[in-house]
Design a protein around this motif. Structure first.
Motif: not given
Length: 156
Positions: A36-44, A63-72, A88-92
């Motif tokens: 649960g430390g990394l959440v990834v969405w994939v478009a296919s 720091s549980r109130h924040r997250a880093e957006l990665v690998k868009l 981007l909208a999905t992750a947000e």
């Protein structure tokens, strides 16, 4: 990932990126996804991955109130169709739904990705010179951005 690096995007790898190395990198993240430390969405598209985005969730209590957006990433064949904005909208949205009140990211300065973030309400707070090598090995600056999910703050 291979296509993104071959296309010149600075996502942490040097060109040419071997497919086996790219697959290995993703497999190494499986434990973080399972924990649960990394959440990834994939478009296919027809079973072929054409885009990804992820959120790294901190494990520290303060720091549980924040997250880093990665690998868009969006495959070059799928660009120009709004997929980057949709990922981007999905992750947000997911971040806001999870109670994340602050997102941050870094991206290569003057890159197409930087234009995407600035155009979707992310606020640039500065740059770091010579932060990372681009796929060709040239040191480039990075721009740091933040956004409060669920808002469209004016880019500065």
């Amino acid at each position: 990932m291979v296509d993104t690096v071959d296309g010149g995007a600075s996502i942490g790898f040097l060109a040419p990126l071997d497919r086996t190395a790219a697959v290995g990198w993703w497999r190494e993240r499986a434990a973080a996804v399972a924990a649960g430390g990394l959440v990834v969405w994939v478009a296919s598209d027809g079973g072929r991955v054409v885009g990804t985005v992820g959120l790294v969730l901190p494990d520290k209590p303060n720091s549980r109130h924040r997250a880093e957006l990665v690998k868009l990433m969006v495959h070059r064949d799928a660009r120009g169709q709004g997929l980057g904005r949709a990922l981007l909208a999905t992750a947000e949205r997911a971040a806001a739904d999870a109670g994340i009140s602050l997102l941050h990211l870094d991206t290569e300065t003057d890159s197409p990705a930087e234009r995407l973030y600035a155009g979707t309400g992310w606020t640039r707070i500065g740059t770091i010179p010579d932060y990372a090598a681009n796929p060709h090995g040239t040191l480039r600056p990075t721009s740091i951005y933040y956004k409060r999910p669920g808002t469209r703050e004016p880019a500065r």
